[in-house]
Design a protein around this motif. Structure first.
Motif, short mmCIF file in Angstrom:
data_model
loop_
_atom_site.label_atom_id
_atom_site.label_comp_id
_atom_site.label_asym_id
_atom_site.label_seq_id
_atom_site.Cartn_x
_atom_site.Cartn_y
_atom_site.Cartn_z
N ALA A 195 0.82 -1.22 0.00
CA ALA A 195 0.00 0.00 0.00
C ALA A 195 0.85 1.27 0.00
CB ALA A 195 -0.93 -0.01 1.21
N SER A 196 2.07 1.20 -0.49
CA SER A 196 2.97 2.34 -0.39
C SER A 196 2.42 3.63 -1.01
CB SER A 196 4.34 1.99 -0.99
OG SER A 196 4.23 1.61 -2.33
N PRO A 197 1.78 3.62 -2.19
CA PRO A 197 1.27 4.88 -2.73
C PRO A 197 0.23 5.53 -1.81
CG PRO A 197 1.32 3.21 -4.44
CD PRO A 197 1.57 2.50 -3.14
N LEU A 198 -0.65 4.71 -1.23
CA LEU A 198 -1.68 5.23 -0.34
C LEU A 198 -1.06 5.79 0.94
CD1 LEU A 198 -4.69 5.56 0.37
CD2 LEU A 198 -4.62 3.24 1.33
N ILE A 199 -0.13 5.06 1.53
CA ILE A 199 0.48 5.52 2.78
C ILE A 199 1.31 6.77 2.54
CG2 ILE A 199 2.04 4.89 4.66
CD1 ILE A 199 1.19 2.00 4.30
N LYS A 200 2.03 6.82 1.43
CA LYS A 200 2.80 8.02 1.10
C LYS A 200 1.89 9.24 1.03
CE LYS A 200 6.44 5.86 -1.68
NZ LYS A 200 6.96 5.68 -3.06
N ALA A 201 0.71 9.05 0.45
CA ALA A 201 -0.24 10.17 0.35
C ALA A 201 -0.75 10.58 1.73
CB ALA A 201 -1.42 9.76 -0.55
N PHE A 202 -1.05 9.61 2.57
CA PHE A 202 -1.54 9.91 3.93
C PHE A 202 -0.50 10.70 4.73
CE2 PHE A 202 -4.65 6.11 3.99
CZ PHE A 202 -5.72 6.95 3.71
N ARG A 214 2.24 12.15 3.53
CA ARG A 214 2.91 13.17 2.72
C ARG A 214 4.43 12.95 2.68
NH1 ARG A 214 -0.89 17.00 1.59
NH2 ARG A 214 -2.69 17.09 3.00
N TYR A 242 9.98 7.84 2.55
CA TYR A 242 9.29 6.58 2.77
C TYR A 242 10.29 5.44 2.99
CZ TYR A 242 5.41 3.33 2.64
OH TYR A 242 4.47 2.39 2.98
#
Length: 203
Positions: free
Chosen positions: A167-174, A176, A182
């Protein structure tokens, strides 16, 4: 005269494929890119691996065969459960950080190919949880650990290690975070995950 497969060329292909898969993932990688990276033509690549799927499976099992015996050794050595959690978490996270495309591939294959796990289990060094489960039960009985089943503990470790990769793209967005931030976060999880689990289960 028929060509014969060369082990050096095959290893060269696997290394090239690993690099391309790591950069672009299974879906984004192209056979021509892999052939270029390996320094061979596409026809030669197809001679060794008829499809991208077969090549990806070869890359996966090559990586798995290097890491699985080591993880199995950690699970079955004479160290305490706390030490096992620390060693397993550190080494498992280090491995999937080097091969971030593999967890997504495993999930994809589990849904698409029911025989995938059977093929994995047949590989040398596939992790055996029996000693780990017995040891967890013994440490629970001794009052070292809170009541927990070995299977549940192992699933918790895997889940906390793998989810941030998938879920790296989602967590990066959360949070920032950019790629560098990351990566630093994942590095810290090598100890944070172990500390979290140990604090949760110690009596």
């Amino acid at each position: 005269m028929a060509r014969t497969k060369n082990e050096d060329t095959e290893q060269q292909i696997l290394e090239a494929a690993k690099k391309v898969f790591q950069l672009k993932g299974m879906d984004g990688a192209r056979m021509q890119e892999i052939a270029d990276e390996a320094g061979i033509n596409k026809a030669m690549l197809h001679y060794y691996y008829r499809s991208k799927q077969l090549l990806f499976e070869a890359v996966f099992f090559n990586a798995f065969s290097m890491m699985a015996p080591h993880l199995n050794q950690i699970l079955n050595d004479e160290s305490s459960i706390e030490e096992k959690i620390r060693h397993f978490t550190h080494d498992h996270l280090s491995f999937i950080m080097k091969h971030p495309y593999l967890p997504k591939f495993i999930i994809q294959e589990l849904n698409r190919n029911p025989d995938f796990v059977t093929n994995m289990k047949a590989k040398s060094g596939f992790p055996n949880l029996e000693k780990f489960k017995t040891q967890v039960a013994a440490e629970v009985k001794q009052g070292i650990l809170k009541p927990i089943a070995g299977e549940q503990l192992f699933i918790n470790i895997l889940a906390l290690n793998i989810f941030p990769i998938i879920a790296s793209p989602l967590i990066k967005a959360f949070i920032r975070a950019d790629d560098e931030g990351y990566t630093q976060l994942l590095e810290s999880r090598k100890t944070e995950v172990a500390n979290f689990i140990i604090n949760a289960i110690k009596a």
